[in-house]
Design a protein around this motif. Structure first.
Motif, PDB file in Angstrom:
ATOM      1  N   GLN A 178       0.254 -15.542 -26.806  1.00  0.00           N
ATOM      2  CA  GLN A 178       0.982 -17.096 -27.098  1.00  0.00           C
ATOM      3  C   GLN A 178       0.758 -17.975 -26.654  1.00  0.00           C
ATOM      4  N   THR A 179       1.671 -19.279 -27.731  1.00  0.00           N
ATOM      5  CA  THR A 179       1.454 -20.338 -28.584  1.00  0.00           C
ATOM      6  C   THR A 179       2.100 -21.565 -27.053  1.00  0.00           C
ATOM      7  N   SER A 180       2.409 -22.416 -27.069  1.00  0.00           N
ATOM      8  CA  SER A 180       3.327 -22.959 -26.924  1.00  0.00           C
ATOM      9  C   SER A 180       3.432 -24.740 -27.242  1.00  0.00           C
ATOM     10  N   ARG A 181       4.265 -24.782 -27.159  1.00  0.00           N
ATOM     11  CA  ARG A 181       3.973 -26.753 -28.114  1.00  0.00           C
ATOM     12  C   ARG A 181       5.930 -27.181 -26.726  1.00  0.00           C
ATOM     13  N   ALA A 182       5.665 -27.833 -27.130  1.00  0.00           N
ATOM     14  CA  ALA A 182       6.848 -29.306 -26.291  1.00  0.00           C
ATOM     15  C   ALA A 182       8.008 -29.435 -27.657  1.00  0.00           C
ATOM     16  N   ASP A 183       8.558 -29.634 -27.129  1.00  0.00           N
ATOM     17  CA  ASP A 183      10.124 -29.580 -28.462  1.00  0.00           C
ATOM     18  C   ASP A 183      10.796 -30.797 -27.794  1.00  0.00           C
ATOM     19  N   LEU A 202       9.552 -26.998 -22.977  1.00  0.00           N
ATOM     20  CA  LEU A 202       8.394 -26.386 -23.506  1.00  0.00           C
ATOM     21  C   LEU A 202       8.788 -25.274 -24.447  1.00  0.00           C
ATOM     22  N   GLU A 203       8.627 -24.730 -25.272  1.00  0.00           N
ATOM     23  CA  GLU A 203       9.014 -23.424 -26.517  1.00  0.00           C
ATOM     24  C   GLU A 203       7.461 -22.577 -26.111  1.00  0.00           C
ATOM     25  N   VAL A 204       7.883 -21.126 -25.622  1.00  0.00           N
ATOM     26  CA  VAL A 204       6.560 -20.627 -25.681  1.00  0.00           C
ATOM     27  C   VAL A 204       6.785 -19.813 -27.065  1.00  0.00           C
ATOM     28  N   GLU A 205       5.813 -19.350 -27.945  1.00  0.00           N
ATOM     29  CA  GLU A 205       6.215 -18.550 -28.411  1.00  0.00           C
ATOM     30  C   GLU A 205       5.505 -17.140 -28.249  1.00  0.00           C
ATOM     31  N   ARG A 222      12.902 -21.271 -23.876  1.00  0.00           N
ATOM     32  CA  ARG A 222      12.565 -22.142 -23.403  1.00  0.00           C
ATOM     33  C   ARG A 222      12.489 -23.271 -22.511  1.00  0.00           C
TER      34      ARG A 222
END
Length: 237
Positions: A178-183, A202-205, A222
């Protein structure tokens, strides 16, 4: 003296960590490894099984064992975030799913790469809204290979895909990367999650794997910024 399978495991793991076998590289086949280490095929298989369980390699039936992309991480700590499957069902909240879109599509280059498919292979293309106690929490966009996970229907989507995979298809879900990033929230987030234009998500791929190392899910979730938290722990290597 350590067992032979442990020695094979240690040497292969070190070779992967040092880049001798890079992401996507094929390991020597079992017969070759038997010859190199002068051991039985069962011993080699045991070493490879551990590498699969640790998420370092995956197997393709009839083709061999390959290094996973995530196996090359050299960070001094590993972080585990978010329960596999997205929601912690140990809580007493009522979890619901609302299907926003469900169709068959053809894997793009990005999706095919994540799921180890050929480009344009059929995949389920699933867009769902997840709710806790009737409140919108997260939009999930999920891709799954039709050939690997047959029989997904709207009824399955309204319940739990993961329960269907494990209980109906008798497969075992083992791990996820898992990779998380703000969007910045987009129009769909505003409409479905009830966010304002200036509010983030917060988007989690995620790429999820079965216990044989085969990826079965590629998804983007998302999450509302005000209703999501994660807990992490770190392990020193």
């Amino acid at each position: 003296m350590q067992p032979k399978y442990k020695m094979i495991y240690d040497e292969l793991k070190e070779a992967i960590s040092e880049g001798e076998y890079g992401p996507g590289a094929k390991l020597p086949d079992e017969i070759t490894l038997c010859q190199i280490y002068a051991c039985s095929r069962m011993t080699v298989k045991k070493a490879l099984d551990i590498l699969v369980e640790e998420g370092l390699i995956y197997r393709k039936q009839g083709q061999g064992s390959f290094v996973l992309n995530k196996a090359m991480s050299t960070a001094p700590y590993q972080y585990e975030e978010f329960p596999i499957g997205g929601f912690d069902r140990s809580r007493h909240d009522e979890v619901e799913s609302k299907i926003l879109e469900f169709k068959l599509s053809f894997a793009s280059k990005e999706v095919a790469h994540a799921l180890h498919l050929k480009e344009n292979e059929p995949v389920y293309d699933i867009l769902r809204l997840r709710l806790y106690d009737h409140e919108p929490y997260v939009i999930e966009h999920t891709y799954m290979p039709v050939s690997l996970i047959p029989g997904i229907t709207e009824d399955v989507l309204n319940r739990s895909i993961y329960a269907y995979i494990e209980h109906d298809l008798n497969m075992h879900i083992a791990s996820a990367q898992q990779t998380s990033r703000a969007d910045i929230s987009n129009e769909q987030d505003h409409e479905v999650l009830g966010l304002k234009a200036i509010e983030p998500v917060l988007e989690v791929e995620q790429i999820a794997y079965l216990d044989n190392g085969i990826p079965f899910e590629y998804s983007f979730s998302r999450h509302r910024f005000d209703k999501f938290k994660f807990t992490s722990f770190s392990l020193r290597r």
